[in-house]
Design an enzyme around this catalytic site. Structure first.
Site, mmCIF file in Angstrom:
data_model
loop_
_atom_site.group_PDB
_atom_site.id
_atom_site.type_symbol
_atom_site.label_atom_id
_atom_site.label_comp_id
_atom_site.label_asym_id
_atom_site.label_seq_id
_atom_site.Cartn_x
_atom_site.Cartn_y
_atom_site.Cartn_z
ATOM 1 N N TYR A 1 0.559 -1.050 -0.449
ATOM 2 C CA TYR A 1 -0.592 0.016 -0.189
ATOM 3 C C TYR A 1 1.072 1.255 -0.510
ATOM 4 O O TYR A 1 1.442 1.443 1.135
ATOM 5 C CB TYR A 1 -0.849 -0.036 0.729
ATOM 6 C CG TYR A 1 -2.033 -1.605 1.318
ATOM 7 C CD1 TYR A 1 -2.256 -1.932 -0.348
ATOM 8 C CD2 TYR A 1 -2.542 -1.528 2.366
ATOM 9 C CE1 TYR A 1 -3.288 -3.010 0.036
ATOM 10 C CE2 TYR A 1 -3.613 -2.544 2.419
ATOM 11 C CZ TYR A 1 -3.911 -3.476 1.264
ATOM 12 O OH TYR A 1 -3.797 -4.633 1.805
ATOM 13 N N HIS B 1 0.244 -12.193 1.001
ATOM 14 C CA HIS B 1 -0.937 -11.091 -0.140
ATOM 15 C C HIS B 1 -0.842 -11.503 -1.131
ATOM 16 O O HIS B 1 0.306 -11.677 -2.187
ATOM 17 C CB HIS B 1 0.364 -9.467 -0.232
ATOM 18 C CG HIS B 1 -0.845 -8.736 -0.068
ATOM 19 N ND1 HIS B 1 -0.685 -7.066 -0.113
ATOM 20 C CD2 HIS B 1 -1.746 -8.824 -0.772
ATOM 21 C CE1 HIS B 1 -1.448 -6.469 -0.442
ATOM 22 N NE2 HIS B 1 -2.725 -7.644 -0.952
HETATM 23 P P1 NAD Z 1 -13.155 -0.529 0.915
HETATM 24 O O1 NAD Z 1 -14.393 -1.339 0.689
HETATM 25 O O2 NAD Z 1 -13.176 -0.460 2.349
HETATM 26 O O3 NAD Z 1 -13.509 1.166 0.035
HETATM 27 C C1 NAD Z 1 -12.489 1.787 0.515
HETATM 28 C C2 NAD Z 1 -12.894 3.253 -0.289
HETATM 29 O O4 NAD Z 1 -14.371 3.361 0.180
HETATM 30 C C3 NAD Z 1 -12.115 4.244 -0.641
HETATM 31 O O5 NAD Z 1 -12.373 4.866 -1.175
HETATM 32 C C4 NAD Z 1 -12.841 4.710 0.730
HETATM 33 O O6 NAD Z 1 -12.709 6.000 0.722
HETATM 34 C C5 NAD Z 1 -14.387 4.858 0.675
HETATM 35 N N1 NAD Z 1 -15.603 5.128 1.825
HETATM 36 C C6 NAD Z 1 -14.791 4.870 3.226
HETATM 37 N N2 NAD Z 1 -16.029 5.189 4.242
HETATM 38 C C7 NAD Z 1 -16.961 6.106 3.249
HETATM 39 C C8 NAD Z 1 -17.954 6.728 3.758
HETATM 40 N N3 NAD Z 1 -18.402 6.580 4.951
HETATM 41 N N4 NAD Z 1 -18.623 7.095 2.328
HETATM 42 C C9 NAD Z 1 -17.794 7.215 1.495
HETATM 43 N N5 NAD Z 1 -17.141 6.369 1.012
HETATM 44 C C10 NAD Z 1 -16.502 5.882 1.812
HETATM 45 O O7 NAD Z 1 -12.086 -1.146 -0.392
HETATM 46 P P2 NAD Z 1 -10.453 -1.512 0.847
HETATM 47 O O8 NAD Z 1 -9.910 -0.359 0.997
HETATM 48 O O9 NAD Z 1 -10.261 -2.263 -0.594
HETATM 49 O O10 NAD Z 1 -10.801 -2.801 1.691
HETATM 50 C C11 NAD Z 1 -10.161 -2.103 2.880
HETATM 51 C C12 NAD Z 1 -8.924 -2.553 3.740
HETATM 52 O O11 NAD Z 1 -8.653 -4.267 3.965
HETATM 53 C C13 NAD Z 1 -7.542 -2.353 2.511
HETATM 54 O O12 NAD Z 1 -7.078 -1.348 3.550
HETATM 55 C C14 NAD Z 1 -6.847 -3.483 3.904
HETATM 56 O O13 NAD Z 1 -6.670 -3.543 4.516
HETATM 57 C C15 NAD Z 1 -7.287 -4.623 3.231
HETATM 58 N N6 NAD Z 1 -7.719 -5.418 1.829
HETATM 59 C C16 NAD Z 1 -6.581 -6.390 1.237
HETATM 60 C C17 NAD Z 1 -6.725 -6.929 0.662
HETATM 61 C C18 NAD Z 1 -6.200 -8.046 -0.050
HETATM 62 O O14 NAD Z 1 -5.365 -8.297 0.943
HETATM 63 N N7 NAD Z 1 -5.576 -8.177 -0.769
HETATM 64 C C19 NAD Z 1 -8.113 -6.871 -0.412
HETATM 65 C C20 NAD Z 1 -8.577 -5.751 -0.807
HETATM 66 C C21 NAD Z 1 -8.736 -5.366 0.777
#
Ligand code: NAD
Length: 307
Positions: free
Chosen positions: A56, A120
């Protein structure tokens, strides 16, 4: 905030965790101060689980998270990071690289142990190398006390289930498979529970897809899915409901999924997300939105190398 036990690890995690991908500028450019503020806001709101990866922001998110957490007693938080992915198309699941990666993460996160390390996105690795090299390196780090619990993350559930059967990990991170448009994680639950896996559900907003402004340009969802979700978001907005609110509530309301990781660099969005956990869901709007998304239900996208 509710705290739940993460599978057989026995550790307690907040029902909502903060994913630090946004701190690595994955959705928009973020300042150091904003990154620190959202971490401090999360902790003040009762969030005790933080997830990150060297991928990230190409180490930026880990450094920012480590710095922001310096004032917090180490034992009060659960920190997970990852190893094996270092760029959009840059993977290294060799034993030496995973061992080195854990050392680097310890330094950037300013700690002498990591609660959880996930390999990952294992679907991009050679399955034999993932098992024989990366996994062994992680088990060695666990035996040395540098890592408390070990597991893997990825998109395709069949890859994760095969990994559970072969490696018996402590934890698994699945993303984009338990949210408004995709609930296929439910079908995998019996296999994960049988393996006594601590399950982490990530991306309740499907990486920004399930928001009113829509997903970032790099989002891999097929066009049809993006179109249907945008139409459902507009319909919900006309009925006074923000699709992101509905999506957050939907993804977090099953106790058999102990924790869900959401990412944001906005302290306001985070506070809203936490508040929503305790609020009743608008069941009528939810039913209509699910109906509108039914034609694209469980539609996903390819990830990883063909096996
Ligand atoms: P997410 O579903 O959390 O979406 C994030 C997006 O939603 C961002 O653009 C954020 O600004 C927006 N957002 C958050 N709260 C909001 C709100 N209240 N209103 C409007 N928009 C809002 O997706 P993500 O970031 O992919 O997943 C969260 C976490 O999960 C990642 O940071 C990571 O830690 C983990 N993750 C891991 C993997 C992996 O290991 N392969 C893949 C995906 C996610």
């Amino acid at each position: 905030m509710e705290y739940r036990t993460l599978g057989a690890t026995g550790i307690k995690v907040s029902a909502l965790g903060l994913g630090a991908s946004a701190l690595g500028n994955m959705f928009r450019p973020v300042s150091d101060d904003e990154a620190a503020d959202v971490v401090h806001a999360a902790y003040a709101l009762g969030i005790t689980y933080f997830d990150v990866s060297p991928y990230y922001g190409l180490t930026v998110a880990e450094s920012r998270l480590g710095k922001a957490l310096t004032g917090v007693p180490r034992r009060k938080v659960i920190i997970s990071t990852k190893a094996g992915r270092y760029g959009e198309r840059l993977f290294d699941f060799s034993r030496a690289r995973v061992t080195q990666s854990i050392e680097e993460s310890l330094q950037r996160l300013r700690t002498d142990y990591l609660d959880i390390v996930f390999l990952h996105d294992i679907e991009f690795g050679n399955p034999a190398q993932v098992l024989e090299q990366a996994w062994r390196a992680l088990l060695d780090a666990r035996a040395a006390g540098k890592v408390r619990y070990a597991g893997a993350s990825g998109l395709p559930l069949d890859v994760l289930m095969r990994f559970v059967d072969a490696a018996h990990p402590d934890v698994i991170l699945s993303y984009c498979h338990y949210c408004l448009n995709d609930t296929t994680l439910l079908d995998a639950l019996p296999r994960f529970h049988a393996g006594r896996v601590g399950l982490v559900n990530a991306s309740p907003l499907a990486m920004g897809l399930l928001t009113q402004p829509g997903p970032p340009a790099w989002h891999p969802a097929p066009a049809l899915l993006k179109e249907r979700v945008a139409a459902a978001a507009d319909w919900a907005q006309r009925h006074g409901v923000d699709l992101a609110d509905l999506a957050l509530q939907f993804a977090t309301r099953r106790p058999e999924i102990p924790t869900t990781l959401v990412s944001t660099a906005s302290a306001d969005h985070l506070a809203r997300n936490v508040r929503l956990l305790g609020e009743p869901v608008n069941e009528d709007v939810l039913a209509e939105v699910l109906d509108r998304l039914a034609p694209v239900k469980d539609l996903t996208w390819a990830s990883g190398e063909p096996t």
